[in-house]
Every structure is written in structure tokens, then in C-alpha cells.
Design a protein around this motif. Sequence first.
Motif: not given
Lengths: 318, 299, 302
Positions: B113, B117, B121, B198-200, B203-204
Motif C-alpha cells: 500500500a 501510493t 502519486r 481511476t488511480t486505484r 494501480i491494481t
Amino acid sequence: MSLRVDGLTVYYQSLRGDVKAVDGATFDVADGEIMGLAGESGCGKSTLGKGLIRLDARMRYVGGRVELDGHELPIADDARMNQYRLKEVSLIPQYALSALNPTRKIGRMATDLLHARGVDPHTVLPELRRRLQLVGLSEDVLDRYPMELSGGMKQRVVMVLSSVLDPSLLIADEVTSALDVSTQKAVARLLVEFRDRGFVKSIIVITHDLSVLAQIADTVMVMYAGKLAEKASTHAIVGAPQHPYTSMLLAALPEVGVRFADRRLAGIPGRPPSLLNPPAGCRFRERCPFAEARCAHEPPFVEVGPGQQAACWKVPAC
Amino acid sequence: MAVTAKQELRVQAGPRPSARRSEFLYFALRNWKFVAGATVVLAMLALALIGPALISTPPLAFTGPTDSPPSSEYWFGTTSFGQDVFAQFVWGLRAAFLVGALGGGIAWVIGAAVGFTAGYRGGLVDDVLNMLTNVVLVIPTIAILIIVAAYLNLHSYAAEAVLIGATSWPWAARAVRAQTFSLKTRDFVDIARLSGRTTRGIITREIAPNMSSYLLMMWILLFGGAILIGASLDFLGLGPATQVSLGQMMNSAYSSSALLLGFWWWFVPPGIGIILIVGGLYVMNVGLDEVFNPKLREL
Amino acid sequence: MLEGAGVLRLDTCCKSYRVGAFGSNEVAAVRNVSFEVQPGEVVALVGESGSGKSTIGKMILRLLRVTEGTISYDGTDIATLEHQALKRYYADVQGVFQDPFSSYNPIFKADRVFTMLRAAYFPEARDDEWRAKVERALEAVSLNADDVLNKYPHQLSGGQLQRLLIARALLLDIRLLVADEIISMLDASTRIDVLNLLGDLKARGLAILFITHDLSLANYISDTTMILRRGEIVEIGSTPLVYGNPTHSYTRALMASVPQLHRSWDEAEAALAATSPAHVSGENGARLVEVEDEHLVAPERL
């Protein structure tokens, strides 16, 4: 200096078999000649250039003979080639800009290189400094790290280092590719200047960019899928190309002044054949608009005019 | 012809093609390091899972003669208090796996995590998380754990695992951050953004899958590391007092001078147990590295 | 047609980065750039490395934030768009980038770039409708569905990958395509095919922002050409005028440096020295001065 290459064949070893990267290349380069070696990606031009100086681990020498200044170059023997590298034959590798070790000063890298070739750096340093100044770099460039130099400056440093021992033959592999148009012009002109000043006798300029070759090369040799397609003086290649691939390649170059609305240029449909199992006969057959039955047999690379050679059945041999 | 090639066309949907899985298994099963390591670890795991069910005596019960060497009745002999060493060993394995899985798992989640992040970011978020990571990294973990464990008086291995997980994540976060940084600059991340992700989501579903091999190996290393740290804490007597673990066995053996008195059956099994599990995990990891990175394969 | 409908407009846009410890230094990548792209127009953004051309492309695609100035589309400032509004923007404006192999996630199949759009933009499409849409988009870029669907990126050529990305943009029925050096990594024989494709799409009404360092490519398909140097526009105008009458010294030097098959550098330099256009000087601090109708040049100090 004279370079005679006869039937040079170099393959790449891969898990699935041999990639026939260069297949039977036969050509000459005369003293003082700048020969352009042109072709698209995968045609074998880089392999041919590299093969003349060092076969890396994946490359396999299969056959052919290379003669430089009358004696044979032992290209298949890595250890024996060492005495020729940098002194008789020199290479400016592709991606030379990123080949400079970022943690080493330029001067240190130069002395390491010379040591590796069995040359005492001290005997060469004065000349090295002189040449650096000649190309417009100050002496203190030797005290700098690569990241402090611009792309054009790094390219010039590499060029000077590659030619400091006055090799007979310089092989420049895609030295203008990653550069801006103005730097490209400066670097290309520098190559000509090296030849004119006698730092090197002859140069083989490997590039995909025919318009740069039109500016600096005396002769141009075009390769396709591992084979030589055409070789002629620059003037003949640009003005009267004989091989269909050459003419189609030239026709696909948009020059300043040509507009889509007025004249639509055509590309070459299809893709080059796989070199793992190249087709028998002429390798350009699949994409050639002039293909006919006899193209199933490979055309020989023969003289088709004064100083012009091509490998195409359509072009009558002299 | 009634059916054309176009009509039989299927447009690919969903990310996991079966070709990749079978290619992975093919190479994995042929890599002796991976197979050897995995076999050892799985054997110990099997023992840890079914062993306690087969043994009727509780590990801390005083059942047999004291200080007796291995025999047919007590496979690993008994302790100075008359406890069955084999029973303790088997329960200890279970504790080890629990600490490894939970501690390693927590460290993995936090590390991933924080790493994702910070890496994705960038900017201020990255600076802050970086500082946090560096602080936790630099603190001597064992020292902190000793102090905290001494104060808290741990009652369960789960609690110990949480503590370990909360302090061993920094190197994982740094590694994930570095990888994320380099993947973030690739154009396919921009294409994903232009597709409304989206950003999430990026990433995933874009970045993490590209690092899946790395994330797996990271988890294995964290698992092994947690077991080692847990054993160290237990050996120092800071683990749960009323329960059995391999480290705790070694602690008891040491405080009862088993080494001096020559009661090798008391401290050798737990030591070998730790070596086998952790060593097996690390060897498995080396093998996996070769499987995932074709250039390392000895083909 | 509404005034400003479908028009992309940049107004004195600047982009600067903070570098150094705690961001103490500021580097300006783009300075005071203003221009418009009309519906169906091809605008070429020409510059060498470090000119800021890619930065402008990314700002238009909202991948980077503008530091100063505004970018507006259809009259709305794109910096204010969020969620649904941003999604609608992306249905009108899309991008294709330079490196085809970096644009695809290597562990997934290439046509995943299509399926990524399906959930967000066509959630109710039935399978056969979706398939038909994809096939139509592939036809528009002259790709054979059997050749490219269900394949991994490394199994396809650079030219096919770039066309797939253009097809992806067409799937959304976009009105403006930002093409950032999309053909510089392709071979000469495929380059012209993709370029012709852009020409065809333009004929069908697509506006294109064609970012390139290659003057001959820009000349081939653009209506308007803009020359950038170190983040600023030095010359902008209708393509025949900029190429026929290059006025700024940077533009002229650039044109003389382009290697051409039938004209040597020496000839180009001689031609350059022979003509010297009227010197453009700036009054009132104007950023661009009109030298003729539809041709503006930045003033230079002598």
C-alpha cells in the motif's frame, strides 16, 4: 585502404533455430569512400557492421571472407581480432550515447579503452585533446561526467575516441538517429570531416535514413531481409534506383514540398519475411509489384551498370 | 461457406489468459530449487496442520519421564520437565506458520500500500511516505520489538505477528515504490487514464499485475523473515509465555542448560525446524526468480 | 453551428516544473502558448527535443496540469472537468503516443485496449453489437480483425500496434486526435501508410494535433504549422505560407538543416543566405506579429 567482403554470412542463435541475419554479403569499399548502408529494421545492416569488428555471444560466423588492406581479418576469432579493433577497424556503436558509463569521467573511460587495446594512453592523449578541440569541445570534457554533456557533445566525444588511433575503417552505426535535425547535420558533417582530414580512411555509415546518406555518402548499399539489394553511387541510387525495393523505399519518403492533398505517397504493403525460415528465392518477392515466376530462384547480386549492382531478375546484368 | 472466420471471432475479455499460467507451471515444476524448497515447506506445513490433531497430549503437560532421549514412545524425547518434545515441536511449527503468514501478510499489505501510493502519486505524498518508511527502516526493529513486547506482555502469537508485521514492511515498500516509479512512466498508464481508469484502478489492474512475480516473491521473503524474527523474540523469552513455539522451546532448553547437560533432543529439533522452513522458503524464492526471469534460466 | 463548437483553444498556457531540493528551482517547459484547433483541421506542432511539444500534448489530454493559462474545449475550461464531464471529454479527445510497445501492457493481449473502453463507455452494448463496432473501427484503419485480435503486443508489428491505438480512438468517435510522434518509431515503409491513414481520417472530419520533430511529415498532412522552440511559439501559420516563406531565423535554420534527397545542405544554406526576409521586431511587447494573412512570427532581437 580497401575492404573486400566476400560471401559474409552471420547468423544469430536463438532457441528456435538460426536467424539468418546476414546471408552471403559481397561488396567492396574503396580507399576514402564513405559508403552508406541503408535498410529498415531487421534487414541485417547492424549485424553486418558489427560482424566486421566483433561477433557478440549470440552471433555465429557461418562463412565468408573479409579482407582489409590486403590481409584477411580473422573475424571469427575474437582474441585475434583484438589487435585490429580500434586500430584498423573501429565501431561507433548504436546507442553510443547511453554506452558511456555514467559513473566514470570521460577521460577515465578513454584511458580504460586504450589500455584494453594494449595502447599506452599517454602517447595518445595529446592527439586526443587536439581532436577534441577540433570538433569544438574543450579539453576539460575529459574531466566531466557523461551526464554533464548534451547528446550532440557525447556523440562527438564517442566519435573522436573511436577514431583516435586513425583506423582504416570506421563503422558508424545509427549515429544520427536519436538526434535533433541540427545536431544530426553537425554530426554527419563531422564524419565527412574525419575522412577529409585523414583521421579515418573509409567509413561505413549504417542508418535507415536515406536522406542523410544523400548528403554525405559517396555510395549507398541497400539491404533487405539479410541480403544485399542494391549498391551504387549516391547519385545513381537517388536518381535512378534499379531494385524495386529501393525505388519503393525512396517513393515512400515525404520530402518537404509534397502534400497529401496533391500527391498521395505509397508505402510498401506487407512485412519483411521472418529470417528464421526465409522463403526460397528473392526475399522481396511477396511485396514486389514486379514479381514473376523466375523470382522463385534467388537473383544474384550482379553489376547492372557502371559502378551499380543489384539483385533483381528484372534488371538485366551487364 | 456459411460460417466465416469473422463470425467465429471472439473478442478477448478479461485479463488472465490461461497460456501464461500453464507456462509458469511448466517452468516452475522443472526448476529443482523451487520444487525442493516447496516440498520441504509443504511437508512442514502438513506436519503443522495435522500433527496437533494426531497428538493427544497437550504440549506443555508433564506426561513422561524427565530428560529422556528419543525413544519409540517419545519420538523426540522429553524435556527436563517431562514434556513431550515432539508434541511441542509440532505445535511449535503451527505457531511458526501462524506468525509467518500473519506477520508476513500484514507487512506485505502495508508495504504494498505504501509503496504503490508513494510510487504512483509522487510529489508531497511520496515525500511524506518516504520519510515514514525511512524512519521505520532505520529504527532497529529487534530493539523496538523487545521493548514493546516486554511492556505489552504478549498473550498470543497473533499479537506477536501483528507487531512483527507492523515493523518489517519498509524494505518491501521501497522495492514496490521503485518498481512503480518505473512502470508509471510507461505509456500504457497514460492510455489507461485516457480510458477513464481511476488511480486505484490503474494501480491494481495495470501496475500490480505487471509486478505479480515480484509481489509473490516479496511475500515469501516477508513470510520467512517474520518467522525468524518471531523465533528470535520467543528465544529471548518475550513471546507468549503460556504457549509453545520453536523459539520458545529453544529458550526453555537454554535456560535449563540443556546444551551443557547434553540434552540435544530438546534444542536441535526446533533449530532444524526453523532452518528447514525458512531455508526452504528462500530456496523456493531463488527458484521462482529463475522461473520468472527467463534470462536466469539455465537452458 | 455554435460559435466555438468543437474548437480546442489554448490561451497563454504555461507549464513549469519545480526541481531541486524542496522544489527551489523552476524550469519552464512551455511558455505563453496560444493557438486553436478548428474542427477537421490538422495542426502540426513542430519542435526539436526540449521544445515542450509533448508537454503541450499531455496538457491537452489532461495528463498534466496547466500551470498558468487555460485550455478550453467547446468553450469549457478543461481543468474544471471531473468524472462524467471528463469522461465526455475523453469521448471527444484522445491521444496516441510515440512508442507502440510502451503503450500496451505487455502481460495482457493487445485488444484489451478496446475492452478497457467497453465498461466505461458502452456498458449496455450486447456482445454482437460490440463485436461489430470493433470490426468497423479496425476496418477504418485498414487492419484485418483476424490478424490483430487475440494477440499479444509482442506478436504484432509497430505499425499494427499504432493503428490499433488509432482504432481505439475511433471507437469512441472522437473529434480531435493528439498524435504525439506516432510514426517516428516505425519503419519508412509503414510510416507513410499510417500518415496516409491520418490524411484519410482528416478527410472524414477528424481534427488532428500532429506533434513531430520532422518538418517533411508536418508539411505532408497539416493545414496549419506551428514551430516551437524552448517552450515558445516562434512561428505559426497556414502550412504553405510557413514553408514557402519562413520568416523567423530559427524556422529558417531548421528548414535548411532538414536532410533531403534532392537538395544538399550546402545548397539549402546558400538559398537561406540568399533570401533574407523583413526583420520582425516587436512593438508593445506583442508575442506574435502578423507578417501576412494567416502567418504570424515571434519578434526577434537583432
